[in-house]
Design a protein around this motif. Structure first.
Motif, PDB file in Angstrom:
ATOM      1  N   TYR A  89       0.300  -0.652   6.822  1.00 41.65           N
ATOM      2  CA  TYR A  89      -0.678  -1.384   6.021  1.00 41.65           C
ATOM      3  C   TYR A  89      -2.053  -1.384   6.666  1.00 41.65           C
ATOM      4  N   SER A  90      -3.082  -1.204   5.838  1.00 44.07           N
ATOM      5  CA  SER A  90      -4.464  -1.468   6.217  1.00 44.07           C
ATOM      6  C   SER A  90      -5.211  -1.831   4.945  1.00 44.07           C
ATOM      7  N   ARG A 148      -7.817  -0.617   3.868  1.00 42.20           N
ATOM      8  CA  ARG A 148      -8.439   0.558   3.240  1.00 42.20           C
ATOM      9  C   ARG A 148      -7.425   1.518   2.615  1.00 42.20           C
ATOM     10  N   ALA A 149      -6.138   1.251   2.794  1.00 39.55           N
ATOM     11  CA  ALA A 149      -5.112   2.126   2.232  1.00 39.55           C
ATOM     12  C   ALA A 149      -5.034   1.942   0.710  1.00 39.55           C
ATOM     13  N   PRO A 150      -4.660   2.994  -0.034  1.00 40.47           N
ATOM     14  CA  PRO A 150      -4.535   2.877  -1.493  1.00 40.47           C
ATOM     15  C   PRO A 150      -3.522   1.796  -1.872  1.00 40.47           C
ATOM     16  N   SER A 151      -3.928   0.883  -2.736  1.00 38.47           N
ATOM     17  CA  SER A 151      -3.100  -0.271  -3.079  1.00 38.47           C
ATOM     18  C   SER A 151      -2.049   0.080  -4.136  1.00 38.47           C
ATOM     19  N   VAL A 197       0.837  -1.200   0.000  1.00 39.94           N
ATOM     20  CA  VAL A 197       0.000   0.000   0.000  1.00 39.94           C
ATOM     21  C   VAL A 197       0.873   1.252   0.000  1.00 39.94           C
ATOM     22  N   ARG A 198       0.241   2.384  -0.294  1.00 39.04           N
ATOM     23  CA  ARG A 198       0.968   3.639  -0.381  1.00 39.04           C
ATOM     24  C   ARG A 198       1.265   4.230   0.991  1.00 39.04           C
ATOM     25  N   ARG A 199       0.485   3.902   1.993  1.00 45.93           N
ATOM     26  CA  ARG A 199       0.680   4.471   3.325  1.00 45.93           C
ATOM     27  C   ARG A 199       1.807   3.757   4.066  1.00 45.93           C
TER      28      ARG A 199
END
Length: 336
Positions: free
Chosen positions: A225-226, A228-231, A220-222
């Motif tokens: 990791y979650s 809902r984070a942008p993949s 992910v971009r954040r």
């Protein structure tokens, strides 16, 4: 119990010709010594008379109720981490105990949740987390928690049961190498302890085989990791498949990442596992078994952690604080 009359321990003692202390020991695990024949006879008489344990009275006598309380650090919001509760509950029932959980989330602090759990006077309290992490318990609360599950106490003051993340990564990487894969990439979970340990195991297994990773990339971009984070998965797979040296295997940080990898590989015209093998972690069954082909993944030891936690909590001899790492299980399906 007949015609609304409550059967007492003294009723059973009189019928059995033994002391009330002996009856209590047979039915409630007291300290009275007796033969198995006497214990079985007392239980049979109790059943015949319709005896029902008065939990409130028992709690008053011994200072606790036959309960295991769980401080659930967002655990009950996770569809597969609830295996911890299932394992804990199964082992507790064998010991004629019950399990209850109080959820801990961002709006409540651990002290208030622990105090709420203690009001029920459980025999023992566990702290269980949704994902593998380190938890710093306040000094004044350490003595109230008997065991940490899927997490470790920051200062090592409480026995902790955690998944062997590094060992799992070593195993899945060795499995790929044994299948003839030599160009292996890893799309990992940034900012998580599990991701850090899994990357360590991945690199260790490749070093053993004399190989270097094609790449280790965040899913992910954040920074953390979650779901809902942008993949970044599709971007990474596209770059890997357009490079001069294509991977012949991709390890995924979890089964959700693997699902995205499947889609991205198909868009790139790659076949699984013929062109690119895919391995993963967690064994989130509703995902892993429905992918085509079904996903080879490392199953988290959540139920085993729950069972072992109950055994430790209900043991008469509490072990000194330690961290125990429980092994994953390789679920070999068809993606490697």
């Amino acid at each position: 119990m007949e015609d609304g009359v409550t059967v007492s321990l003294s009723d059973i003692a009189e019928r059995a010709g033994v002391s009330i202390k002996t009856v209590s020991g047979a039915l409630h695990g007291g300290s009275a010594r007796m033969s198995e024949e006497t214990r079985s006879r007392i239980k049979l008489i109790a059943d015949e008379l319709g005896y029902v344990t008065n939990l409130a009275a028992r709690g008053m006598r011994q200072g606790w109720l036959p309960l295991i309380g769980v401080v659930a650090d967002e655990l009950i919001t996770s569809p597969f981490a609830t295996e911890i509760i299932r394992g804990l509950d199964g082992a507790a029932r064998t010991a004629e105990m019950a399990v209850f959980a109080m959820n801990l989330n961002g709006t409540r602090d651990v002290g208030s949740v622990l105090e709420e759990v203690r009001r029920f006077r459980p025999r023992a309290i566990a702290y269980a987390a949704m994902y593998h992490k380190t938890v710093a318990l306040p000094e004044e609360l350490v003595g109230n928690v008997g065991i940490m599950i899927n997490c470790s106490e920051a200062n090592g003051r409480v026995t902790s049961l955690v998944p062997d993340e590094e060992g799992a990564a070593v195993e899945i990487t060795r499995h790929l190498v044994a299948a003839g894969r030599r160009r292996i990439a890893f799309i990992n979970l940034p900012g998580l302890l599990a991701g850090e340990l899994r990357e360590r195991g991945f690199r260790k297994a490749l070093d053993e085989a004399g190989l270097a990773p094609i790449g280790v990339m965040p899913a992910v971009r954040r920074p953390v990791y979650s779901d809902r984070a942008p993949s970044l998965v599709a971007t990474h797979v596209a770059a890997l498949m357009s490079a001069g040296t294509r991977p012949d295997a991709i390890i995924c940080g979890n089964d959700r990442v693997a699902m995205e990898v499947y889609s991205a590989l198909r868009r790139a015209g790659a076949r699984i596992p013929d062109d690119v093998a895919v391995g993963s972690f967690d064994n989130q069954v509703e995902i892993a078994t429905r992918l085509d082909p079904p996903l080879t993944t490392m199953a988290l030891p959540h139920r085993a952690m729950g069972r072992l936690a109950a055994e430790i909590l209900l043991s008469d001899d509490a072990p000194p604080p330690e961290t125990r790492r429980l092994p994953f299980q390789l679920i070999d399906r068809s993606s490697i």
